[in-house]
Each structure stands twice: as structure tokens, then as C-alpha cells.
Design a protein around this motif. Sequence first.
Motif, PDB file in Angstrom:
ATOM      1  N   ILE A   1     110.556  -7.957 -35.076  1.00 63.69           N
ATOM      2  CA  ILE A   1     109.578  -8.256 -34.026  1.00 63.69           C
ATOM      3  C   ILE A   1     108.202  -8.490 -34.661  1.00 63.69           C
ATOM      4  CG2 ILE A   1     109.286  -5.743 -33.633  1.00 63.69           C
ATOM      5  CD1 ILE A   1     108.737  -8.201 -30.839  1.00 63.69           C
ATOM      6  N   HIS A   2     107.951  -7.797 -35.754  1.00 60.04           N
ATOM      7  CA  HIS A   2     106.650  -7.959 -36.422  1.00 60.04           C
ATOM      8  C   HIS A   2     106.456  -9.403 -36.911  1.00 60.04           C
ATOM      9  CE1 HIS A   2     106.563  -3.371 -37.259  1.00 60.04           C
ATOM     10  NE2 HIS A   2     105.792  -3.651 -36.236  1.00 60.04           N
ATOM     11  N   TRP A   3     107.480  -9.943 -37.584  1.00 50.72           N
ATOM     12  CA  TRP A   3     107.358 -11.319 -38.097  1.00 50.72           C
ATOM     13  C   TRP A   3     107.297 -12.306 -36.927  1.00 50.72           C
ATOM     14  CZ3 TRP A   3     105.750 -14.433 -41.620  1.00 50.72           C
ATOM     15  CH2 TRP A   3     106.236 -15.732 -41.736  1.00 50.72           C
TER      16      TRP A   3
ATOM     17  N   LEU B   1      97.790 -11.870 -35.758  1.00 53.97           N
ATOM     18  CA  LEU B   1      97.504 -11.385 -37.104  1.00 53.97           C
ATOM     19  C   LEU B   1      97.415  -9.858 -37.156  1.00 53.97           C
ATOM     20  CD1 LEU B   1      94.968 -14.045 -38.483  1.00 53.97           C
ATOM     21  CD2 LEU B   1      97.432 -13.924 -38.817  1.00 53.97           C
ATOM     22  N   GLY B   2      97.557  -9.207 -36.001  1.00 45.80           N
ATOM     23  CA  GLY B   2      97.580  -7.750 -35.969  1.00 45.80           C
ATOM     24  C   GLY B   2      98.953  -7.206 -36.338  1.00 45.80           C
ATOM     25  N   ALA B   3      99.955  -8.070 -36.372  1.00 49.71           N
ATOM     26  CA  ALA B   3     101.308  -7.612 -36.732  1.00 49.71           C
ATOM     27  C   ALA B   3     101.428  -7.556 -38.255  1.00 49.71           C
ATOM     28  CB  ALA B   3     102.355  -8.546 -36.138  1.00 49.71           C
ATOM     29  N   PRO B   4     102.172  -6.565 -38.761  1.00 59.58           N
ATOM     30  CA  PRO B   4     102.167  -6.341 -40.206  1.00 59.58           C
ATOM     31  C   PRO B   4     103.097  -7.252 -40.998  1.00 59.58           C
ATOM     32  CG  PRO B   4     103.548  -4.703 -39.157  1.00 59.58           C
ATOM     33  CD  PRO B   4     102.995  -5.564 -38.046  1.00 59.58           C
ATOM     34  N   THR B   5     102.672  -7.560 -42.231  1.00 60.42           N
ATOM     35  CA  THR B   5     103.569  -8.141 -43.207  1.00 60.42           C
ATOM     36  C   THR B   5     103.649  -7.147 -44.369  1.00 60.42           C
ATOM     37  OG1 THR B   5     104.042 -10.050 -44.601  1.00 60.42           O
ATOM     38  CG2 THR B   5     101.707  -9.560 -44.210  1.00 60.42           C
TER      39      THR B   5
ATOM     40  N   ASN C   1     102.277   7.613 -41.163  1.00 65.11           N
ATOM     41  CA  ASN C   1     100.887   7.171 -41.291  1.00 65.11           C
ATOM     42  C   ASN C   1     100.804   5.667 -41.453  1.00 65.11           C
ATOM     43  OD1 ASN C   1     100.340   9.862 -41.229  1.00 65.11           O
ATOM     44  ND2 ASN C   1     100.103  10.060 -43.439  1.00 65.11           N
ATOM     45  N   VAL C   2     101.779   5.101 -42.150  1.00 65.43           N
ATOM     46  CA  VAL C   2     101.807   3.649 -42.337  1.00 65.43           C
ATOM     47  C   VAL C   2     101.919   2.967 -40.966  1.00 65.43           C
ATOM     48  CG1 VAL C   2     103.222   1.743 -43.160  1.00 65.43           C
ATOM     49  CG2 VAL C   2     102.745   3.657 -44.661  1.00 65.43           C
ATOM     50  N   CYS C   3     102.862   3.412 -40.161  1.00 61.12           N
ATOM     51  CA  CYS C   3     103.051   2.808 -38.850  1.00 61.12           C
ATOM     52  C   CYS C   3     101.882   3.189 -37.933  1.00 61.12           C
ATOM     53  CB  CYS C   3     104.362   3.270 -38.228  1.00 61.12           C
ATOM     54  SG  CYS C   3     105.774   3.234 -39.357  1.00 61.12           S
ATOM     55  N   GLY C   4     101.370   4.401 -38.152  1.00 64.53           N
ATOM     56  CA  GLY C   4     100.296   4.927 -37.317  1.00 64.53           C
ATOM     57  C   GLY C   4      98.981   4.181 -37.454  1.00 64.53           C
ATOM     58  N   GLN C   5      98.822   3.394 -38.521  1.00 64.26           N
ATOM     59  CA  GLN C   5      97.629   2.543 -38.633  1.00 64.26           C
ATOM     60  C   GLN C   5      97.487   1.716 -37.362  1.00 64.26           C
ATOM     61  OE1 GLN C   5      97.242   0.184 -42.556  1.00 64.26           O
ATOM     62  NE2 GLN C   5      99.409   0.583 -42.342  1.00 64.26           N
ATOM     63  N   CYS C   6      98.605   1.310 -36.800  1.00 66.02           N
ATOM     64  CA  CYS C   6      98.576   0.429 -35.630  1.00 66.02           C
ATOM     65  C   CYS C   6      99.123   1.133 -34.385  1.00 66.02           C
ATOM     66  CB  CYS C   6      99.376  -0.825 -35.900  1.00 66.02           C
ATOM     67  SG  CYS C   6      98.833  -1.689 -37.395  1.00 66.02           S
ATOM     68  N   HIS C   7     100.204   1.886 -34.529  1.00 66.70           N
ATOM     69  CA  HIS C   7     100.794   2.573 -33.369  1.00 66.70           C
ATOM     70  C   HIS C   7     100.275   4.012 -33.344  1.00 66.70           C
ATOM     71  CE1 HIS C   7     103.510  -0.830 -32.887  1.00 66.70           C
ATOM     72  NE2 HIS C   7     103.824  -0.731 -34.156  1.00 66.70           N
ATOM     73  N   SER C   8      98.982   4.147 -33.077  1.00 66.35           N
ATOM     74  CA  SER C   8      98.361   5.453 -33.302  1.00 66.35           C
ATOM     75  C   SER C   8      98.824   6.516 -32.305  1.00 66.35           C
ATOM     76  CB  SER C   8      96.845   5.317 -33.287  1.00 66.35           C
ATOM     77  OG  SER C   8      96.430   4.740 -32.075  1.00 66.35           O
TER      78      SER C   8
ATOM     79  N   CYS D   1     114.458   6.137 -36.783  1.00 63.54           N
ATOM     80  CA  CYS D   1     114.971   5.595 -35.524  1.00 63.54           C
ATOM     81  C   CYS D   1     114.757   4.084 -35.404  1.00 63.54           C
ATOM     82  CB  CYS D   1     114.300   6.293 -34.348  1.00 63.54           C
ATOM     83  SG  CYS D   1     114.681   8.062 -34.274  1.00 63.54           S
ATOM     84  N   HIS D   2     113.706   3.563 -36.041  1.00 63.84           N
ATOM     85  CA  HIS D   2     113.374   2.140 -35.849  1.00 63.84           C
ATOM     86  C   HIS D   2     113.736   1.261 -37.036  1.00 63.84           C
ATOM     87  CE1 HIS D   2     111.306   2.688 -32.042  1.00 63.84           C
ATOM     88  NE2 HIS D   2     110.708   3.753 -32.544  1.00 63.84           N
ATOM     89  N   GLY D   3     114.091   1.880 -38.177  1.00 59.32           N
ATOM     90  CA  GLY D   3     114.296   1.079 -39.375  1.00 59.32           C
ATOM     91  C   GLY D   3     112.951   0.727 -39.978  1.00 59.32           C
TER      92      GLY D   3
ATOM     93  N   GLU E   1     113.694  -4.474 -40.535  1.00 63.37           N
ATOM     94  CA  GLU E   1     114.217  -5.233 -39.396  1.00 63.37           C
ATOM     95  C   GLU E   1     113.902  -4.482 -38.103  1.00 63.37           C
ATOM     96  OE1 GLU E   1     118.368  -5.961 -39.798  1.00 63.37           O
ATOM     97  OE2 GLU E   1     118.465  -7.310 -38.081  1.00 63.37           O
ATOM     98  N   ILE E   2     112.641  -4.282 -37.807  1.00 66.22           N
ATOM     99  CA  ILE E   2     112.267  -3.532 -36.607  1.00 66.22           C
ATOM    100  C   ILE E   2     112.399  -4.432 -35.376  1.00 66.22           C
ATOM    101  CG2 ILE E   2     110.339  -2.427 -35.399  1.00 66.22           C
ATOM    102  CD1 ILE E   2     109.499  -1.297 -38.117  1.00 66.22           C
ATOM    103  N   LYS E   3     113.206  -3.963 -34.427  1.00 65.88           N
ATOM    104  CA  LYS E   3     113.494  -4.748 -33.224  1.00 65.88           C
ATOM    105  C   LYS E   3     112.661  -4.226 -32.072  1.00 65.88           C
ATOM    106  CE  LYS E   3     116.837  -7.417 -34.632  1.00 65.88           C
ATOM    107  NZ  LYS E   3     116.565  -8.846 -34.707  1.00 65.88           N
ATOM    108  N   PRO E   4     112.491  -5.038 -31.013  1.00 65.45           N
ATOM    109  CA  PRO E   4     111.827  -4.503 -29.826  1.00 65.45           C
ATOM    110  C   PRO E   4     112.587  -3.261 -29.368  1.00 65.45           C
ATOM    111  CG  PRO E   4     112.230  -6.854 -29.584  1.00 65.45           C
ATOM    112  CD  PRO E   4     112.940  -6.421 -30.830  1.00 65.45           C
ATOM    113  N   ALA E   5     111.847  -2.236 -28.963  1.00 63.63           N
ATOM    114  CA  ALA E   5     112.503  -0.999 -28.546  1.00 63.63           C
ATOM    115  C   ALA E   5     112.949  -1.127 -27.096  1.00 63.63           C
ATOM    116  CB  ALA E   5     111.540   0.167 -28.707  1.00 63.63           C
ATOM    117  N   GLY E   6     114.049  -0.481 -26.743  1.00 68.55           N
ATOM    118  CA  GLY E   6     114.526  -0.540 -25.367  1.00 68.55           C
ATOM    119  C   GLY E   6     114.992   0.831 -24.915  1.00 68.55           C
TER     120      GLY E   6
END
Length: 422
Positions: A197-199, A208-212, A232-239, A265-267, A270-275
Motif C-alpha cells: 500500500i505504501h508504494w 510523498l508522505g508514504a515511505p520508501t 519507532n520506524v513505523c511510528g514516525q508516521c503512524h504515531s 502483524c502487518h509484515g 508487503e504491507i497491505k491495507p488493513a481490514g
Amino acid sequence: MIALRHVSCASLLLVGGLAVPVLAQQSQESCVTCHGSFSDARLGGPVRAYTEDVHAAKGFGCVACHGGDALDLGMTAMDPAKGYVGVPGREELLLVCGRCHSSAGFMRRYNPALRVDQVAEYRTSVHGELLLERGDERVATCVDCHPAHAVKPPSEPTSSVHPLNVAETCGRCHADRDYMQSYAISTDQHDKYLLSIHWEKLSVEGDLGAPTCNDCHGNHGASPPGVTWVGNVCGQCHSVMAELFNKSRHSQVFAMLGNPGCATCHGNHEIKPAGDEMLGIGEGSVCGMCHAPTDAGGMAAAEMRSLVDSLKFAHAVADSLLSKAENAGMEVSQAQFELSGATTALINARTGVHSFAVDHVREAVDEGVEVALSAQARGRSALGDLRFRRLGLAVSVGIILILIAGLVFKIRQLEPAKARQT
Ligand code: HEC
Ligand code: HEC
Ligand code: HEC
Ligand code: HEC
Ligand code: HEC
Ligand code: HEC
Ligand code: HEC
Ligand code: HEC
Ligand code: HEC
């Protein structure tokens, strides 16, 4: 700048024992004059590529990295005695690039906002450690990510380190099975990332807020995010998620068990939209990987899921009632607007899952259900009004029809009388 023309050779800095000029210069270098006359890629290519390089734009010439005498038109321009260093080796690059980029005083003259920690960070990366400690030359060095004669700022769309191009730049090695053969790591990061989902957000929506790669691994300190700092890596954006997760029971036990935080839980690539199907203990749920339906976590998971489902259902019913009323021409825009409060509550409930505490989810759900029920009532009342109006309409149409029928009957009665008179 004109005053600097000939200062270039006088202003020297020691690099690994070699004196190399540091200041920008404007005049055509002998290096360019001579190398520009070669048509081959090895000797002439750098001159043609260099015209678009950020260093050329700042007025630096070939000698900035290679040394030598830019005023000497003969082969003696490349005399080591004149500071010529030739083609810098992989390790030597840290000195060549770092000479300017690690010097805050020097960089401030050009761009005070530019970081000067690239070499320092690089030294701490897996790339840097393998190069410096084991002499492994297959790892990435400065020029693998910033092609030597086409260095461009990350903001330029054609830059190797523009967000849209980073995956390709890293993938050149990391997705190449042959190249990475002698290492124990997989080569699927690039391909998996392109499915995330990020790509998709980055490449399709231009978000451009989505990570590479470098947003999660660091620009220069590339290392696998340790188990404890994935959050913390993910928390930069998903605080908000990170904050809830860090306070939860999972945060401690995951660290103890060696589970990589969010990635459990999310990988990671290959992070997919959560459902909602991820929640609970049914098929496709992530909770079911570790919890049984009967343990505390499993029961909590099932309860959270049914709470979220109840809000989703209440919301769907309200939405359908309001749409029906709207399609029939009833004015329900205010109620529709208010229903967005339930949508927000649904998002809060899904976010609240990361507290892994039922009460937290229930709070958001209760709030949303209240809003949804009120919207349902508004929808029903609008549809009730509609039925009433339709009934009223039917009654008046009926009366009109009866009147018309009466009129027709009266005319028929009069007509034969008229015929008898003539
Ligand atoms: C008179 C022509 C001429 C001038 C002036 C000149 N070069 Fe060269 N340069 C050459 C040739 C020819 C070679 C190829 C030598 C070889 O392959 O042995 C070369 C090779 C190189 C190489 C590659 C060396 C290698 O080991 O692969 C670099 C780097 C280089 N030059 C940089 C410079 C710089 C910097 C300057 C200016 C200070 C400069 N040159 C001035 C002709 C020139
Ligand atoms: C920002 C630093 C930098 C500048 C400026 C620079 N070079 Fe280079 N150059 C390098 C590096 C680093 C390499 C080694 C490339 C590699 O390993 O991929 C290199 C390699 C070369 C080579 C050898 C190419 C080969 O394939 O063996 C030549 C020739 C050369 N440069 C010429 C030039 C000329 C001419 C200029 C000026 C127009 C110039 N360089 C400007 C950093 C620079
Ligand atoms: C002689 C000093 C000098 C050397 C040597 C040098 N640089 Fe630079 N570099 C600069 C300056 C000055 C800038 C422009 C900074 C600005 O104005 O934003 C720059 C810009 C850059 C940028 C773009 C930064 C941005 O975001 O604007 C990158 C990337 C870069 N250099 C990488 C390298 C690499 C890799 C090497 C070694 C192969 C290298 N540089 C060697 C001085 C140098
Ligand atoms: C593994 C790839 C990689 C390596 C190796 C690498 N860089 Fe970078 N570099 C990047 C990326 C990606 C960015 C873009 C960062 C961004 O988007 O802000 C970057 C940005 C930069 C910048 C712009 C300022 C900044 O820090 O964001 C400079 C200057 C720079 N690099 C210099 C260097 C130097 C010098 C080296 C060698 C010590 C080096 N880089 C090694 C990937 C790399
Ligand atoms: C020139 C090839 C090359 C490029 C380009 C490159 N890498 Fe690497 N990278 C390697 C090699 C080789 C290793 C060592 C493999 C290992 O750790 O066993 C490595 C190691 C790593 C590691 C550590 C893996 C581990 O678990 O040990 C990470 C993380 C990493 N690279 C990320 C990146 C990122 C992000 C980029 C792009 C910004 C990038 N790399 C670009 C070659 C490259
Ligand atoms: C959303 C964040 C994120 C992005 C984007 C990302 N990574 Fe990772 N990467 C991770 C995490 C987290 C780990 C460690 C997972 C673990 O410890 O289980 C990891 C691990 C790695 C490793 C170590 C080997 C492995 O597969 O475990 C390499 C190499 C790597 N990533 C390269 C890349 C490259 C190349 C890209 C871009 C194509 C990239 N990563 C994009 C988060 C990310
Ligand atoms: C124990 C498993 C688990 C962990 C650990 C976890 N999540 Fe989640 N995450 C979920 C579940 C389950 C959902 C789906 C909730 C739903 O839709 O009902 C979700 C949903 C999400 C969503 C989408 C929310 C939305 O609005 O639809 C994001 C973003 C997210 N998680 C990020 C993170 C981040 C960042 C971390 C680490 C700080 C993390 N997650 C850790 C299980 C987990
Ligand atoms: C540089 C910022 C950034 C980083 C770092 C980042 N994300 Fe994201 N993430 C985003 C953006 C932007 C989106 C797309 C918009 C959205 O849905 O929130 C997104 C979307 C998601 C989604 C899908 C949400 C949905 O609506 O279903 C999940 C799940 C997710 N990220 C998890 C993670 C995890 C896990 C990590 C760490 C391994 C991570 N993210 C790292 C910015 C980031
Ligand atoms: C990687 C394994 C793993 C996954 C996946 C996982 N959990 Fe857990 N969970 C644990 C462990 C281990 C504990 C700690 C059990 C203990 O304290 O004895 C725990 C504890 C809990 C607790 C606290 C229970 C108590 O004793 O108070 C709750 C609630 C919980 N989990 C809910 C969930 C939910 C909801 C999900 C799915 C979104 C989930 N868990 C996914 C491993 C996991």
C-alpha cells in the motif's frame, strides 16, 4: 565567484595525505577540455554526464574529487605530485566525499540546512561495517546510490535518490539474486515493496508522505530495524498506533519473544491495507496466530471484532436509510453530515485496537453507535414523512379522478339530450 578562479589550486585540504583543492572554480578545466574530446564512455562519459551534476551547478570541477592540475593541458595534469588521486577506491570515497560533506563549516557556505552526518551514519550501517571491517566491496558505497558524475539532490525527479527512484536504486543489488548470492538475506524486499500500500500511495497517488526504503532504513545508516525499534520506524508516521502499542502488554512481551513489533502483524515490505478480517480469531485474523479462542487475548480479540462489526452494521443501516430518503428527494444532508461522526468513530475504533484493550475499543464504538442510531432515526423519520406525503398525494389524486369521472358522466348525460333536440 570570479575572485575564486585561481584560488582553487591554492586552497588545499589534506585527504589521506593528499592535497586536494576544495574551492569551486569557474574556468574550463584542462581535464574537461581533454576528456571532453574522447568519445568513449570511460574517458569521455564523465564530462557529458557531469553537466547535470549538482557539483557542476555549484561550480566544482573534476579536481574536486580527482585532484590534479586543472590548468595543465598535458597528461601531467594527472600527476600525483599535483594532488591527482585517480579513481578513488571504495573506501577512499569516504574521505573524498566526506572532505566536504562532513565539514559543517564548509557546507554552511553553500547550504546551512544540509546534514553533514552522511559519512558518520554510513560507518554505522551494515554497508559501512562490512566495507570497513571486512573489506567487502560488494556493499553499497556513496557512488552506488549517488552515481559519481550524475549526483542530484533527492528533490529532483531524475535523481537516483528521489523517493520514486529509491526502491530501484536499492533493488539494483538487493533484488539481484546472483549479486546477493553469498549473503544470508532474501532478495524479495524490492518486489514485495512494489506490492505494498505504501508504494501504491507513493507511485499512483503521488503521496510523498508514504515511505520508501530509506524512510524505514535510514538514508545512510541502513541496517535492519532491530526488533525493538520497528515500532519507532513505523511510528514516525503512524504515531497514534505506535503510542497505543508501546503502552500495551504486547509491546513488552513481543520484545521478549523477539517479535518485530508492528511487522509481526502487518509484515514489513508487503504491507497491505488493513481490514477487519485481521481482527478476531476467525480465518485470516492475525490474533489467531498466537491466541486460542479461550485464552484472555483470544476472547478480547473476538469481543473487539464484534464491537467493530456492530458499529459497522449500525453505520451501514443508517447510510442505507439516508440514501433511500435522499434518492426519493427528501432533504437529509444534515443527517448525512452528522453520520460522518460515526465514520470517524469507526476509524478511532480500528486505531484503538492497538491498545489491545477491549474498553478502549468499546469507548469509540459506543460513541459511533449513538451517532449512527440517531442518523437511523432521522432516516426513518424522513422515509415516514415520505410515506405520509405519498398517501396524501394518492388521496388527492383519487379525489381528482372521482371529480373527473363525475364530470365525464355529467357530459355523457347531457349529450343524448342535445342529440334529441336536433
Ligand atoms: C591531455 C589530455 C588529458 C588531460 C588534460 C587530463 N586527462 Fe585524465 N586521462 C587522459 C587519458 C588519455 C586517460 C587514460 C589513461 C589510461 O587509461 O591509462 C585519462 C584517465 C583519467 C582518469 C581515469 C584513470 C583510471 O585509472 O582509470 C581520471 C579519473 C582522469 N583522467 C581525470 C583527470 C582529471 C581530474 C584531469 C584534470 C586535472 C585530467 N584527467 C586531465 C587524458 C587527459
Ligand atoms: C563528486 C566527485 C567527482 C567529480 C566532481 C568527478 N568525478 Fe570522476 N569519478 C568519481 C568517482 C567516485 C569515480 C569512480 C566511479 C565508480 O567507482 O563508479 C570516478 C571515475 C572517473 C573516471 C573513470 C571512469 C571509469 O569507468 O573507470 C573518469 C575518467 C573520471 N571519473 C573523470 C572525471 C572527469 C573528467 C570529471 C570532470 C568532468 C570528473 N570525473 C568529476 C568522482 C568524481
Ligand atoms: C568539493 C566539495 C564536495 C565534494 C568533494 C563532494 N561534494 Fe557533494 N556537494 C557539495 C556541495 C557544496 C553541494 C551543494 C549543497 C547545496 O547547495 O545544497 C553538494 C551537493 C551534494 C548532493 C545533493 C545534496 C542536496 O540535497 O542538495 C549530494 C547527494 C552529494 N553532494 C553527494 C556527494 C557525493 C556522493 C560525493 C562523493 C562522490 C560528493 N558529494 C563530493 C560539495 C562537495
Ligand atoms: C544505500 C544508499 C546510499 C548510500 C550508500 C549513500 N547515500 Fe546519500 N542518500 C541516499 C538517499 C536515499 C538520500 C535521500 C535522502 C532524502 O530523501 O532526504 C541520500 C541523500 C544524501 C545527501 C543529501 C542530504 C541528506 O543527507 O539527505 C547527501 C549530501 C548524501 N546523500 C551524501 C552521501 C555520501 C557522502 C555518501 C557516502 C558516505 C552517501 N551519501 C552514501 C542514499 C545513499
Ligand atoms: C551496491 C549494492 C547495494 C546497494 C545499491 C544497496 N545495498 Fe544494501 N546491502 C548490500 C550488501 C552486499 C549487503 C550485505 C548483506 C548482508 O547484510 O549480509 C547489504 C545490506 C543491507 C542491509 C542489512 C541487511 C541485514 O539484515 O544484514 C540493509 C537493511 C540494506 N542493505 C538496505 C539497503 C537500502 C535501503 C538500500 C538503498 C537505499 C541499499 N541497501 C542499497 C548491497 C547493496
Ligand atoms: C515500511 C517500512 C519499510 C520499508 C518501506 C522497507 N523496509 Fe526493509 N525492512 C523493514 C523492517 C521492519 C525490516 C526488519 C523486519 C524484521 O526484523 O523482521 C526490514 C528488513 C530489511 C532487510 C533485511 C533482510 C530482510 O528481508 O529481513 C533488507 C535488506 C531490507 N529490509 C531492504 C529494503 C529495501 C531494499 C527496501 C525498498 C525496496 C525496503 N527494505 C523497504 C521495513 C521496511
Ligand atoms: C497484534 C497485531 C497488530 C500489531 C502488533 C499492530 N497492528 Fe496495526 N492492525 C492490526 C489489526 C487487527 C488491524 C485492523 C483493525 C480493523 O480494521 O478492525 C490493524 C490496523 C492498522 C492500520 C489501519 C487502521 C485503519 O484506520 O484502518 C494501521 C495504519 C496500522 N494497523 C498500523 C500499525 C502500526 C504502525 C503498528 C505498530 C506500532 C501496528 N499497526 C501494530 C493488528 C496489529
Ligand atoms: C514515512 C511515513 C510512513 C512510514 C515510516 C510507515 N508508513 Fe504506513 N502508511 C503511510 C501512509 C502515508 C499510508 C497511506 C495512507 C493511510 O492509509 O494512512 C500508510 C498506510 C499504511 C497501512 C494501511 C492503512 C489502511 O488504511 O489500511 C498500514 C497497515 C501501514 N501503513 C503500516 C505501516 C507499518 C507496519 C509501518 C512500519 C513497518 C509503516 N506503515 C511505516 C506512511 C508511513
Ligand atoms: C505474536 C503473537 C501474538 C499475536 C499475533 C497477538 N497476541 Fe495478544 N498476546 C500475546 C502474548 C504473548 C500475550 C501475553 C500473554 C500473557 O500475558 O500471558 C498477549 C496478550 C494479549 C492480551 C492481554 C491478555 C491478558 O492476559 O490480559 C490481549 C487483550 C491480547 N493479547 C489481544 C490480542 C489481539 C486483539 C490480537 C490481534 C489483533 C493479538 N492479541 C495478537 C501474543 C500475541
